[in-house]
Design an enzyme around this catalytic site. Structure first.
Site, PDB file in Angstrom:
ATOM      1  N   SER A  13      36.498  51.854 109.556  1.00  0.00           N
ATOM      2  CA  SER A  13      37.680  52.609 109.966  1.00  0.00           C
ATOM      3  C   SER A  13      38.841  51.657 110.199  1.00  0.00           C
ATOM      4  O   SER A  13      38.648  50.519 110.646  1.00  0.00           O
ATOM      5  CB  SER A  13      37.380  53.376 111.259  1.00  0.00           C
ATOM      6  OG  SER A  13      38.567  53.925 111.810  1.00  0.00           O
ATOM      7  N   TYR A  45      33.726  54.469 119.246  1.00  0.00           N
ATOM      8  CA  TYR A  45      33.664  54.666 117.792  1.00  0.00           C
ATOM      9  C   TYR A  45      34.097  53.396 117.057  1.00  0.00           C
ATOM     10  O   TYR A  45      33.409  52.922 116.146  1.00  0.00           O
ATOM     11  CB  TYR A  45      34.566  55.837 117.411  1.00  0.00           C
ATOM     12  CG  TYR A  45      34.704  56.082 115.931  1.00  0.00           C
ATOM     13  CD1 TYR A  45      33.728  56.787 115.230  1.00  0.00           C
ATOM     14  CD2 TYR A  45      35.820  55.620 115.227  1.00  0.00           C
ATOM     15  CE1 TYR A  45      33.854  57.010 113.864  1.00  0.00           C
ATOM     16  CE2 TYR A  45      35.953  55.845 113.867  1.00  0.00           C
ATOM     17  CZ  TYR A  45      34.972  56.540 113.198  1.00  0.00           C
ATOM     18  OH  TYR A  45      35.102  56.760 111.854  1.00  0.00           O
TER      19      TYR A  45
END
Length: 256
Positions: free
Chosen positions: A148, A161
């Site tokens: 990400s 995350y």
């Protein structure tokens, strides 16, 4: 007798929707056979298989809970059976570790349960699923892990995350080093904000959030699934074989 090389085969985890679906369709456009996995969306996965077959490529869908390491032996057996029965092969050429879940909570309010759920899918799942599938990946093949943009830039609420994805990025370099003897290249793709249903579809459906992200992006818009699907097909193409151990960010230039 034909001596032409068979079309390559890719396994994409989490391929029934969103980025994984786009990856599968773009690879099919290049003649790649695709095995996708799904956790609960069997009907969605079956529809993706039909779309791939309509492009003239071969496809299969298998159930997988990427957080359940105890199921990986049986899953590897199912992959082996599909390769032999549907593709006439005994090896995968490409593995894309795409399956994931989202969780939005401040660092102070993140629970241990949320932390563990993220870790089990993104880090532990990626680590041990790849390990289990190694005998089924052809020498000279490719592995692409999905990270990400949040490992480089920060938005409040994504500490756990992003930490898991940061670990995946480090893991990618180690995999590239250790699998180099088999000529397997391993890279990590870091998408920026993309309009999908991930995380409840906030980036896609919240106009204010979408506009804010677009304003922070050099190319002036939020990403679309095809921005990522097309890039995956490019990275796994023969022309991308010399890229190894690298983090490739596809964010349109967020927070440069």
């Amino acid at each position: 007798m034909s001596t032409s090389k068979p079309n390559p085969v890719a396994l994409i985890t989490g391929g029934s929707r969103g980025l994984g679906k786009s990856m599968a369709l773009h690879l099919a456009d290049r003649g790649v056979g695709v095995v996708i996995t799904y956790r609960s969306g069997a009907a969605e996965a079956a529809d993706v298989v039909k779309q791939i077959e309509a492009k003239g490529s071969t496809a299969a869908a298998l159930a997988l809970d990427a957080a359940d390491t105890r199921s990986f032996d049986a899953f590897a057996g199912a992959v082996k059976a599909e390769l032999a029965g549907r593709f006439g092969r005994d090896r995968l050429d490409y593995l894309v570790n795409n399956a994931g879940i989202g969780a939005h909570a401040s660092f102070a309010e993140t629970t241990e349960e949320q932390f563990d759920a993220l870790m089990n899918v993104h880090l532990k799942g990626t680590f041990f699923l790849t390990q289990k599938l190694l005998p089924l990946i052809a020498d000279g093949g490719r592995i692409l892990n999905v990270s990400s943009g949040l490992t480089r830039f920060s938005f409040p609420g994504y500490a756990a995350y992003a930490a898991m994805k940061g670990a995946v990025e480090v893991l990618t370099r180690y995999m590239a080093q250790e699998l180099g003897s088999r000529k397997i290249a391993v890279n990590v793709l870091a998408p920026g904000a993309i309009e999908t249903d991930f995380g409840g579809g906030a980036v896609r459906d919240n106009a204010e959030l979408n506009k804010m992200i677009a304003a922070q992006t050099a190319l002036g818009r939020v990403g679309l699934p095809d921005d990522i699907g097309g890039l995956v097909a490019l990275l796994l193409s023969p022309e991308g074989q010399w890229i190894n151990g690298q983090r490739i960010e596809a964010s349109g230039g967020m927070q440069l």
